[in-house]
Motif scaffolding. Structure first.
Motif, PDB file in Angstrom:
ATOM      1  N   ASN A 154      60.664  -8.837 -38.870  1.00 11.30           N
ATOM      2  CA  ASN A 154      61.892  -9.531 -38.491  1.00 11.30           C
ATOM      3  C   ASN A 154      62.814  -8.705 -37.608  1.00 11.30           C
ATOM      4  O   ASN A 154      63.775  -9.236 -37.042  1.00 11.30           O
ATOM      5  CB  ASN A 154      62.642  -9.990 -39.743  1.00 11.30           C
ATOM      6  N   THR A 212      55.867 -17.298 -38.615  1.00 12.18           N
ATOM      7  CA  THR A 212      57.258 -17.758 -38.651  1.00 12.18           C
ATOM      8  C   THR A 212      57.332 -19.257 -38.885  1.00 12.18           C
ATOM      9  O   THR A 212      58.419 -19.791 -39.103  1.00 12.18           O
ATOM     10  CB  THR A 212      57.979 -17.425 -37.332  1.00 12.18           C
ATOM     11  N   ARG A 234      58.278 -17.107 -43.569  1.00 10.56           N
ATOM     12  CA  ARG A 234      59.700 -17.304 -43.875  1.00 10.56           C
ATOM     13  C   ARG A 234      59.977 -18.773 -44.166  1.00 10.56           C
ATOM     14  O   ARG A 234      60.981 -19.105 -44.802  1.00 10.56           O
ATOM     15  CB  ARG A 234      60.560 -16.889 -42.679  1.00 10.56           C
ATOM     16  N   SER A 235      59.127 -19.646 -43.670  1.00 11.12           N
ATOM     17  CA  SER A 235      59.366 -21.083 -43.764  1.00 11.12           C
ATOM     18  C   SER A 235      58.725 -21.668 -45.019  1.00 11.12           C
ATOM     19  O   SER A 235      58.215 -20.948 -45.878  1.00 11.12           O
ATOM     20  CB  SER A 235      58.837 -21.763 -42.504  1.00 11.12           C
ATOM     21  N   ARG A 255      58.946 -19.130 -47.869  1.00 11.59           N
ATOM     22  CA  ARG A 255      60.384 -18.951 -48.093  1.00 11.59           C
ATOM     23  C   ARG A 255      60.740 -17.491 -48.340  1.00 11.59           C
ATOM     24  O   ARG A 255      61.544 -17.164 -49.203  1.00 11.59           O
ATOM     25  CB  ARG A 255      60.851 -19.827 -49.245  1.00 11.59           C
ATOM     26  N   ARG A 257      62.713 -14.678 -47.671  1.00 14.31           N
ATOM     27  CA  ARG A 257      64.008 -14.351 -47.082  1.00 14.31           C
ATOM     28  C   ARG A 257      64.728 -13.364 -47.986  1.00 14.31           C
ATOM     29  O   ARG A 257      65.094 -13.707 -49.108  1.00 14.31           O
ATOM     30  CB  ARG A 257      64.857 -15.608 -46.886  1.00 14.31           C
ATOM     31  N   GLU A 282      69.621 -11.940 -48.007  1.00 18.55           N
ATOM     32  CA  GLU A 282      70.213 -12.703 -46.918  1.00 18.55           C
ATOM     33  C   GLU A 282      70.512 -14.105 -47.415  1.00 18.55           C
ATOM     34  O   GLU A 282      69.871 -14.579 -48.362  1.00 18.55           O
ATOM     35  CB  GLU A 282      69.289 -12.751 -45.709  1.00 18.55           C
ATOM     36  N   ARG A 284      70.591 -18.011 -48.132  1.00 18.81           N
ATOM     37  CA  ARG A 284      69.467 -18.947 -48.198  1.00 18.81           C
ATOM     38  C   ARG A 284      69.296 -19.756 -46.925  1.00 18.81           C
ATOM     39  O   ARG A 284      68.206 -20.111 -46.548  1.00 18.81           O
ATOM     40  CB  ARG A 284      69.653 -19.907 -49.383  1.00 18.81           C
ATOM     41  N   SER A 286      70.200 -18.860 -43.830  1.00 19.40           N
ATOM     42  CA  SER A 286      70.239 -18.094 -42.590  1.00 19.40           C
ATOM     43  C   SER A 286      68.915 -18.187 -41.857  1.00 19.40           C
ATOM     44  O   SER A 286      67.922 -18.676 -42.374  1.00 19.40           O
ATOM     45  CB  SER A 286      70.541 -16.628 -42.890  1.00 19.40           C
ATOM     46  N   GLY A 287      68.916 -17.648 -40.624  1.00 21.27           N
ATOM     47  CA  GLY A 287      67.679 -17.679 -39.830  1.00 21.27           C
ATOM     48  C   GLY A 287      67.965 -18.166 -38.435  1.00 21.27           C
ATOM     49  O   GLY A 287      68.891 -18.928 -38.199  1.00 21.27           O
ATOM     50  N   LYS A 292      62.105 -21.408 -35.487  1.00 21.93           N
ATOM     51  CA  LYS A 292      61.736 -21.996 -36.758  1.00 21.93           C
ATOM     52  C   LYS A 292      60.952 -23.286 -36.571  1.00 21.93           C
ATOM     53  O   LYS A 292      60.990 -23.902 -35.554  1.00 21.93           O
ATOM     54  CB  LYS A 292      62.994 -22.292 -37.602  1.00 21.93           C
TER      55      LYS A 292
END
Length: 293
Positions: A154, A212, A234-235, A255, A257, A282, A284, A286-287, A292
């Motif tokens: 990241n 990602t 992350r997704s 997920r 994060r 971070e 929940r 954010s991003g 994405k």
């Protein structure tokens, strides 16, 4: 293809590479004129011997890996095939993959399944073909490795950070990211990884694939067919993606994060060797928006 590689990467993104982005002048929310970098995309037509297979929209880097990986992930190249050449023509925007013996792929062209990829991917033949009887190795995964990978990936300079509107896929081993590919479609980024693995003869049983993008059925199938036992993102997940992961024994983690992650398949392979309270968290929600999806 040489470039400066951060940390332990064998291949890393090169956001400054000519032709990957273009500066566009626009107007921001205050009415002021502004300049931003946007990702370029261009067509690439893939041939297998004399047969045109598909035209994909791509950012244009590593076209040979993309072609090899696409054909391998579609089942049009198998272990028995001897590849005699991979030729890229930049002017014609084509890649021709040649094999010693002509392949039998016509049936694959008769049946196409449109996938959920943002750039509209195409899967030839039966999406579940090759999964029957497939069981991935029960490779353990240390939670400390997951946290270390997320932190490194990241913060790696990338088109994802520079311009957004792009997906990244990273081949990892334990806590080290090795090969980081990006493209406008997550399926393209995965195929580049598959092509690199095929050309370099890299083994899969001890690897982790990080993306990602969403953990969809297509992503799970591609990862399983590549023989990689762990897929992380992350997704979030789709139900069919989770079901297929459980069927083939793929460890599926989403997920991711900060301190948080969710494992919906292969939980028994996790080794809990890190204290989440010591990991920087971070929010929940954010991003970055651009990459994405």
């Amino acid at each position: 293809m040489a470039m400066d590689k951060p940390d332990s990467y064998l291949i890393a993104p090169d956001p400054a590479r000519t032709g990957l982005t273009r500066v566009v002048v626009g107007t921001d929310h205050t009415g002021a004129e502004t300049q931003i970098s946007v990702v370029e995309e261009r067509p690439l037509t893939i041939f297998l011997n004399a047969q045109e297979i598909v035209t994909a929209m791509t950012i244009g880097d590593y076209p040979e890996y993309l072609a090899l990986g696409f054909l391998r992930n579609q089942g049009m190249l198998v272990d028995a095939d001897v590849i005699t050449g991979v030729d890229f023509d930049e002017e014609l925007e084509t890649v021709v993959v040649r094999t010693k013996v002509q392949t039998n792929h016509e049936e694959k062209l008769k049946k196409k399944t449109r996938t959920s990829g943002c750039a509209v991917g195409t899967v030839f033949g039966d999406m579940m073909e090759g999964l029957e009887g497939l069981v991935l190795p029960a490779t353990p995964v240390r939670t400390s490795s997951l946290y270390a990978l997320a932190a490194k990936i990241n913060t790696t300079p990338s088109l994802y950070l520079e311009a957004g509107a792009i997906h990244g896929t990273v081949l990892c081993q334990d806590d080290q990211p090795l090969v980081y590919m990006e493209d406008v479609g997550r399926h393209n980024a995965v195929d580049k990884i598959a092509g690199w693995m095929l050309q370099t003869g890299t083994s899969a049983e001890d690897k982790i694939l990080y993306t990602t993008g969403r953990l969809t059925s297509e992503m799970v199938i591609k990862t399983a067919m590549m023989g990689i036992p762990v897929l992380a993102s992350r997704s979030g997940f789709t139900a069919w993606g989770v079901e297929i992961a459980q069927q083939v024994g793929l460890t599926l983690i989403g997920r991711m994060r900060g301190q948080r992650f969710m494992c919906l398949s292969g939980q028994e392979r996790l080794i809990w060797d890190a204290d989440p309270a010591k990991v920087k968290d971070e929010p929940r929600k954010s991003g970055r928006k651009g990459g994405k999806g």
